[in-house]
Design an enzyme around this catalytic site. Structure first.
Site, mmCIF file in Angstrom:
data_model
loop_
_atom_site.group_PDB
_atom_site.id
_atom_site.type_symbol
_atom_site.label_atom_id
_atom_site.label_comp_id
_atom_site.label_asym_id
_atom_site.label_seq_id
_atom_site.Cartn_x
_atom_site.Cartn_y
_atom_site.Cartn_z
ATOM 1 N N TYR A 185 45.134 43.139 34.748
ATOM 2 C CA TYR A 185 44.344 41.909 34.775
ATOM 3 C C TYR A 185 42.871 42.183 34.494
ATOM 4 O O TYR A 185 42.158 41.321 33.991
ATOM 5 C CB TYR A 185 44.512 41.228 36.138
ATOM 6 C CG TYR A 185 45.067 39.829 36.048
ATOM 7 C CD1 TYR A 185 46.228 39.570 35.325
ATOM 8 C CD2 TYR A 185 44.427 38.764 36.679
ATOM 9 C CE1 TYR A 185 46.735 38.298 35.241
ATOM 10 C CE2 TYR A 185 44.932 37.485 36.593
ATOM 11 C CZ TYR A 185 46.083 37.254 35.872
ATOM 12 O OH TYR A 185 46.584 35.980 35.777
ATOM 13 N N CYS A 240 50.685 36.543 40.066
ATOM 14 C CA CYS A 240 49.595 35.858 40.747
ATOM 15 C C CYS A 240 50.005 34.510 41.328
ATOM 16 O O CYS A 240 49.318 33.980 42.195
ATOM 17 C CB CYS A 240 48.420 35.671 39.795
ATOM 18 S SG CYS A 240 48.871 34.845 38.260
#
Length: 459
Positions: free
Chosen positions: A187, A46
């Site tokens: 996630y 990310c």
């Protein structure tokens, strides 16, 4: 040589990371070229995009050029944002990344899973080498050790939790908030756990890839069917997107009509590349939190805990480098063992031949020696050998074959003990990066030459 090229939010703009992430498959394919690399691993998270490669190039520019060609980004733009390391520093960097020490939220746990997936993806592509396999296995082990030995993850740190903490000012009551989760990847699991820790009740889930029904059943969520995204968006107070899609799932066009007619909504984009078009933030009634914004609000690391974690990483990197260096000493070890064992086998061969000749003669072992004397000599040798090896002298007779077997066992034990210290020392020299000193000693003492290419021969 092990090489890493890293692009992170510390030096690279968000748009550059997004562009690299979108072309990660093309970049991985471009690096799979034996004229450029022996092996490679691509890590996209990310807040960073990294390439780890084993290459004989000796410098990062050729690999950087290949990344530029595969991504369509100018080399100069990539070079300005990239940081590179080699060998020991590459190991230290990856171990710190896997432990969460290089994350926007120091100590986050999700990064360890992302490193494992990058490792698995490289294995599936067939682009792992022995050193890259060793590197990534050690990274995973080091990450676990940091988690077990320090408190760096005790607060459940992650970008997900930080984003939800930032959202608390906009969400009065998580228990009554209508939450829509877009995505069912790794996630998503962390997001569901963080939401429930804050008391979120009903959570709906939508999957662009069609996996929502299975995921909802496994995590006790309410499924949004294919074709039901617009209705779910209209009903939601909080929307969290965390898919691996390469193009935005939520666009300004999709949200424009609903945004004008519905209550205010908070959209949280945890995707890399973006799951939500940045233009959505300009629509009325919508507030957008994306990774770029969340990362800027990451807390400063706790110095004492982080220092302990960094020390674990340093020790792991030192051990990794030492084990690689020790392998460089293998030619010297094999040369010494081959030389000494060759001498041993020659002597044993002579002993066997002499033993057979003695047995055939029967009455003497040399000119003029009486049979009674020969018998006594053999008996005395057998007794001595048995005494050395702990065998009862009265149980095995006095034939010459026993003498040979006894002496062979004794000589092999002696040879093993003789080799132990020099071989241990050669391994130590290897770990210290002093293989040339070991090679010089072998040549000086035994006339054994160890060539640069790893081939050996004895004079």
């Amino acid at each position: 040589m092990l090489l890493s090229l890293s692009f992170s939010l510390e030096r690279a703009p968000f748009e550059l990371l997004e562009a690299l992430s979108k072309r990660s498959e093309d970049i991985a394919a471009g690096l799979d070229d034996p004229t450029l690399t022996v092996g490679s691993v691509v890590l996209a998270t990310c807040n960073r995009f990294e390439v780890y490669a084993e290459t004989g190039q000796g410098r990062p520019e050729p690999v950087l050029a290949r990344i530029a060609a595969a991504s369509g980004i100018e080399v100069a733009e990539l070079a300005a944002a990239a940081s590179s390391t080699t060998d020991h520093d590459t190991a230290a960097h990856l171990f710190a990344v896997a432990a969460g020490l290089q994350s926007a939220v120091v100590g986050e746990s999700e990064i360890a899973g992302q490193v494992r997936r990058a490792h698995d993806d490289a294995r599936a592509r067939g682009t792992l080498t022995h050193d890259l396999e060793h590197l990534f296995r050690t990274a995973t082990r080091t990450s676990r050790e940091v988690g077990h030995r320090t408190d760096i993850r005790s607060a459940g740190r992650s970008l997900v939790r930080l984003a939800l903490r930032m959202a608390e000012a906009r969400v009065a009551d998580w228990g009554s908030a209508r939450v829509l989760l877009i995505g069912t990847g790794a996630y998503a699991g962390a997001t569901v756990a963080a939401l429930r820790a804050r008391g979120a009740g009903t959570i709906r889930v939508y999957s662009p890839s069609g996996r929502a029904e299975t995921y909802a059943a496994e995590h006790d969520l309410v499924v949004v069917p294919q074709g039901g995204l617009a209705e779910a968006l209209n009903a939601a107070d909080v929307v969290i997107a965390c898919t691996r899609a390469e193009e935005p799932v939520l666009t300004a066009e999709l949200l424009r009509q609903e945004a004008a007619a519905s209550n205010e909504r908070l959209l949280i984009d945890l995707g890399m590349p973006r799951n939500i078009e940045h233009a959505v933030a300009e629509l009325p009634g919508i507030e957008l939190l994306d990774l770029e914004t969340v990362s800027k609000h990451a807390p400063v690391e706790e110095l004492s805990t982080a220092a302990e974690a960094h020390e674990i990483v340093r020790q792991a990197a030192d051990e990794f480098s030492a084990s690689r260096a020790e392998r460089d000493a293998l030619p010297a070890l094999l040369a010494l063992r081959k030389h000494v064992m060759g001498i041993l086998e020659d002597e044993l061969c002579r002993a066997r031949t002499a033993s057979q000749a003695t047995a055939a003669a029967g009455s003497s072992v040399g000119p003029g020696l009486p049979a009674s004397t020969a018998s006594a000599t053999v008996a005395g040798s057998v007794a001595g050998a048995r005494a050395d090896t702990g065998v009862d002298s009265g149980t095995a007779g006095s034939d010459a074959s026993f003498v040979t077997a006894d002496y062979e066992a004794a000589l092999r034990r002696f040879t093993g003990k003789l080799l132990h210290t020099p071989m241990t020392r050669i391994r130590t020299l290897g770990r210290e990066g002093r293989v040339p000193a070991a090679a010089e000693a072998l040549e000086t003492l035994f006339g054994i030459e160890t060539e640069a290419g790893g081939h050996t021969h004895a004079e």
